[in-house]
Design a protein around this motif. Sequence first.
Motif, PDB file in Angstrom:
ATOM      1  N   LEU A  73       0.798  -1.224   0.000  1.00  0.00           N
ATOM      2  CA  LEU A  73       0.000   0.000   0.000  1.00  0.00           C
ATOM      3  C   LEU A  73       0.836   1.281   0.000  1.00  0.00           C
ATOM      4  N   PRO A  74       1.946   1.384   0.754  1.00  0.00           N
ATOM      5  CA  PRO A  74       2.765   2.599   0.634  1.00  0.00           C
ATOM      6  C   PRO A  74       3.362   2.790  -0.757  1.00  0.00           C
ATOM      7  N   LEU A  75       3.608   1.693  -1.471  1.00  0.00           N
ATOM      8  CA  LEU A  75       4.111   1.814  -2.839  1.00  0.00           C
ATOM      9  C   LEU A  75       3.044   2.375  -3.773  1.00  0.00           C
ATOM     10  N   LEU A  76       1.782   2.173  -3.416  1.00  0.00           N
ATOM     11  CA  LEU A  76       0.679   2.704  -4.209  1.00  0.00           C
ATOM     12  C   LEU A  76       0.249   4.098  -3.754  1.00  0.00           C
ATOM     13  N   GLY A  77       0.833   4.582  -2.662  1.00  0.00           N
ATOM     14  CA  GLY A  77       0.525   5.930  -2.192  1.00  0.00           C
ATOM     15  C   GLY A  77      -0.368   5.985  -0.969  1.00  0.00           C
ATOM     16  N   TYR A  78      -0.772   4.860  -0.438  1.00  0.00           N
ATOM     17  CA  TYR A  78      -1.612   4.815   0.758  1.00  0.00           C
ATOM     18  C   TYR A  78      -0.748   4.430   1.948  1.00  0.00           C
ATOM     19  N   HIS A  79      -0.775   5.229   2.995  1.00  0.00           N
ATOM     20  CA  HIS A  79       0.043   4.953   4.178  1.00  0.00           C
ATOM     21  C   HIS A  79      -0.864   4.555   5.336  1.00  0.00           C
ATOM     22  N   LEU A  80      -0.732   3.310   5.792  1.00  0.00           N
ATOM     23  CA  LEU A  80      -1.525   2.821   6.912  1.00  0.00           C
ATOM     24  C   LEU A  80      -0.945   3.268   8.248  1.00  0.00           C
ATOM     25  N   VAL A  81       0.347   3.111   8.399  1.00  0.00           N
ATOM     26  CA  VAL A  81       1.019   3.464   9.650  1.00  0.00           C
ATOM     27  C   VAL A  81       2.270   4.274   9.323  1.00  0.00           C
ATOM     28  N   ARG A  82       2.820   4.879  10.361  1.00  0.00           N
ATOM     29  CA  ARG A  82       4.066   5.624  10.173  1.00  0.00           C
ATOM     30  C   ARG A  82       5.185   4.650   9.803  1.00  0.00           C
ATOM     31  N   PRO A  83       6.107   5.089   8.955  1.00  0.00           N
ATOM     32  CA  PRO A  83       7.208   4.186   8.564  1.00  0.00           C
ATOM     33  C   PRO A  83       8.064   3.733   9.744  1.00  0.00           C
ATOM     34  N   SER A  84       8.138   4.530  10.804  1.00  0.00           N
ATOM     35  CA  SER A  84       8.956   4.132  11.947  1.00  0.00           C
ATOM     36  C   SER A  84       8.329   2.963  12.708  1.00  0.00           C
ATOM     37  N   LEU A  85       7.017   2.789  12.619  1.00  0.00           N
ATOM     38  CA  LEU A  85       6.344   1.696  13.333  1.00  0.00           C
ATOM     39  C   LEU A  85       6.121   0.463  12.463  1.00  0.00           C
ATOM     40  N   ARG A  86       6.391   0.573  11.187  1.00  0.00           N
ATOM     41  CA  ARG A  86       6.087  -0.510  10.250  1.00  0.00           C
ATOM     42  C   ARG A  86       6.815  -1.800  10.605  1.00  0.00           C
ATOM     43  N   ASP A  87       8.113  -1.730  10.849  1.00  0.00           N
ATOM     44  CA  ASP A  87       8.877  -2.946  11.136  1.00  0.00           C
ATOM     45  C   ASP A  87       8.545  -3.513  12.513  1.00  0.00           C
ATOM     46  N   LEU A  88       8.216  -2.645  13.457  1.00  0.00           N
ATOM     47  CA  LEU A  88       7.799  -3.130  14.773  1.00  0.00           C
ATOM     48  C   LEU A  88       6.484  -3.900  14.668  1.00  0.00           C
ATOM     49  N   LEU A  89       5.559  -3.400  13.874  1.00  0.00           N
ATOM     50  CA  LEU A  89       4.296  -4.120  13.653  1.00  0.00           C
ATOM     51  C   LEU A  89       4.549  -5.467  12.983  1.00  0.00           C
ATOM     52  N   ARG A  90       5.447  -5.490  12.014  1.00  0.00           N
ATOM     53  CA  ARG A  90       5.771  -6.755  11.348  1.00  0.00           C
ATOM     54  C   ARG A  90       6.356  -7.762  12.323  1.00  0.00           C
ATOM     55  N   LEU A  91       7.219  -7.288  13.218  1.00  0.00           N
ATOM     56  CA  LEU A  91       7.823  -8.187  14.203  1.00  0.00           C
ATOM     57  C   LEU A  91       6.767  -8.745  15.144  1.00  0.00           C
ATOM     58  N   VAL A  92       5.893  -7.899  15.643  1.00  0.00           N
ATOM     59  CA  VAL A  92       4.851  -8.355  16.571  1.00  0.00           C
ATOM     60  C   VAL A  92       3.915  -9.343  15.879  1.00  0.00           C
ATOM     61  N   ILE A  93       3.498  -9.034  14.659  1.00  0.00           N
ATOM     62  CA  ILE A  93       2.607  -9.932  13.932  1.00  0.00           C
ATOM     63  C   ILE A  93       3.311 -11.256  13.635  1.00  0.00           C
ATOM     64  N   GLY A  94       4.585 -11.202  13.254  1.00  0.00           N
ATOM     65  CA  GLY A  94       5.327 -12.427  12.976  1.00  0.00           C
ATOM     66  C   GLY A  94       5.481 -13.309  14.202  1.00  0.00           C
TER      67      GLY A  94
END
Length: 191
Positions: A73-94
Amino acid sequence: MSRSLLRALRNLEIEEKILNIGCFVALVGVFMPWFGGQWFGEAKVWTGFQFYTSFVGLLLFLAHLFTLSLTILPLLGYHLVRPSLRDLLRLVIGLESVFMIIVVLSILTNISFDFSQLEIRFGVYLTLVGSIIVSLYAFLRIQQQRKQQVQELFHHPEEPPRRLQTEREEPVRESPPPHTPSPPPPTPPED
C-alpha cells in the motif's frame, strides 16, 4: 500502474524482499493441507481454514495479509502506519503468528495421538517457516534502523553522514600514493 509497482517492488531492500516472500509463503501455507488421514472410514484432508483450527487459520491469513499490505500500500501511495512503526508491527505480527502455529501444532498433535490414522501435513509447517522468516527479517530491519540512528547521532557535523554499506556495495578504499622508483645507487668510482 503495474509497471511502476513492479519497479518499486524490484527496488526494495533485500531484507524487505525476503520478509515479503516469507509472508507470501505463509499465506500459501494456509491454503495447503494441514491435517489429514482416515476419519471414521473416509479419507479426509483439511486446510488451515477447516477442522478445529479454522479460526486460527483465518487469523493467520489476515495477519500475513496485513503484513503484506504494509509493503504494497505505501508503494501505491496509501500509508496505513508511520514508517517508523512498520517494522515493529511486522515483528509483533510475525511473533504472534509463530506462537499461534505452535498452538495449532500442539492441538493437531494431540488429535493425531488419539486417532492413529491421522497425520499432520506440510501446510502447517510451510506456514510456520514463513512466519519465522517474517519474524527474523523484521527483527533484522529493526536492528539496522537502530544502528543507523546511532551512527547519525554520533557523526561529526562537518563530516558527511555515512551510509550503511549493503552486501552489493564495495567499500571505498583510498588508493595508495603512486610509487616512484628510487634512483639506482651510485656506482663506486673506478681506480
